[in-house]
Design an enzyme around this catalytic site. Structure first.
Site, PDB file in Angstrom:
ATOM      1  CE  LYS A 175      -3.717  -2.515   2.261  1.00 54.37           C
ATOM      2  NZ  LYS A 175      -4.381  -2.921   3.314  1.00 54.37           N
ATOM      3  CD  GLN A 186      -3.355  -4.637   6.565  1.00 48.39           C
ATOM      4  OE1 GLN A 186      -3.077  -3.665   5.809  1.00 48.39           O
ATOM      5  NE2 GLN A 186      -3.859  -5.662   6.262  1.00 48.39           N
ATOM      6  CG  ASP A 195      -9.258  -0.308   4.940  1.00 49.27           C
ATOM      7  OD1 ASP A 195      -9.153  -0.424   3.648  1.00 49.27           O
ATOM      8  OD2 ASP A 195      -8.627  -0.632   5.601  1.00 49.27           O
TER       9      ASP A 195
END
Ligand code: NAD
Length: 293
Positions: free
Chosen positions: A52, A96, A119
């Site tokens: 990412k 994460q 997200d």
């Protein structure tokens, strides 16, 4: 049969984002800035986060990696989240997953400012998605929507069967496929581990979206001739011929199913590469304040 080349499409979309970022910069605009929180030393999580960050750099974003020990307390992690919420330079950030067992993932998710939730996991953004409002779509479903769109796959009046009901893939996907949109407009069946005669449900599908995490689960006898097959699964199977001792396969038995399908995503190189692209698109939206003013 046409292969849906997620790797190639992700590259194209990244190039488009890079052009937009350079235009923003050349006109004195703010460089989009994505942050990622990585807790502990789970090797898979470290790889995902590294990808990412690398993708951010490739398109010209700023990126910040916040690494914390697995021993961090929930209170301390909530403080890290609060700091990112209050950092005006950071447009969006991700935490994460998975987090260590002593941390309540829901509590952390709820603490993320929805404006920065690139997200798309916060209930506010999932709620907006359900109502068809502008939002940050969860990364994997957003990637699939992009694929259907760019490959011009007809959805109107089609029957879509989603296999798997996770919060990050199956459930949001089932909602998106049933919306009155170009890439929705299907009649949707969502199936899962308690579905009776799953094979006959999948056989009715014009579009199959498999997200269960079982290697080669969807076999040729379960798929209708001409179906569109989207394989979300990423599973390791032993393979002594590979240096690392395994290879990655999807939830669909690709070799057998591909000849019957009209479109199919490979694994690897299908849905996977699109996930990071979605995150970049959401961050661009955040920096332009397209969802929240
Ligand atoms: P999950 O484990 O959270 O959920 C799996 C779902 O599958 C559950 O809803 C369960 O009911 C269903 N299921 C399990 N066994 C079943 C069975 N025998 N019959 C029918 N349904 C069954 O999984 P997830 O997070 O949605 O991930 C699914 C797969 O997709 C995994 O392989 C994961 O690695 C992969 N994944 C890929 C990406 C990507 O970017 N390509 C992103 C997320 C997940």
């Amino acid at each position: 049969m046409q292969l849906i080349d997620g790797k190639g499409l992700a590259k194209t979309i990244k190039e488009e984002i890079a052009v937009e970022v350079s235009q923003i910069k050349s006109t004195g605009g703010k460089t989009p800035h994505l942050a990622a929180i990585l807790v502990g030393d789970n090797p898979a999580s470290a790889v995902y986060v590294r990808n990412k960050v690398k993708s951010c750099e490739a398109v010209g974003f700023k990126s910040t990696l916040v690494r914390k020990e697995a021993t961090i307390t929930q209170e301390e992690l909530l403080q890290v989240v609060a700091d990112l919420n209050n950092d005006a330079d950071i447009d969006g950030y991700i935490v994460q997953l998975p987090l260590p067992a002593h941390i309540d993932e829901d509590a952390i998710n709820l603490a993320i400012d929805p404006k920065k939730d690139v997200d798309g996991f916060h209930p506010m953004n999932l709620g907006r998605m359900t109502l068809g409002l502008e939002t940050y779509l969860p990364a994997t479903p957003y990637g699939i929507v992009q694929m259907l769109d760019r490959y011009g796959i007809e959805t109107s009046g089609k029957h879509c069967v989603v296999v798997g009901r996770s919060n990050i893939v199956g459930t949001p996907m089932s909602i998106l496929m049933s919306r009155k949109t170009k890439t929705g407009n299907c009649t949707v069946t969502i199936t899962h581990s308690r579905t009776k005669d799953l094979a006959s449900e999948v056989r009715r599908a014009d579009i199959v979206i498999a997200a269960i995490g079982i290697a080669n689960f969807v076999t040729a006898d379960m798929v209708k001739e001409g179906a569109v097959v989207i394989d979300v699964g990423i599973n390791r199977v032993e393979d002594a011929s590979r240096k690392r001792g395994y290879r990655l396969v999807g939830d669909v038995d690709f070799d057998q199913v591909a000849p019957k399908s009209s479109f199919i995503t490979p694994v690897p190189g299908g849905v996977g590469p699109m996930t990071v692209t979605s995150l970049l698109m959401n961050t661009l939206k955040a920096s332009r304040k397209e969802v929240y003013k």
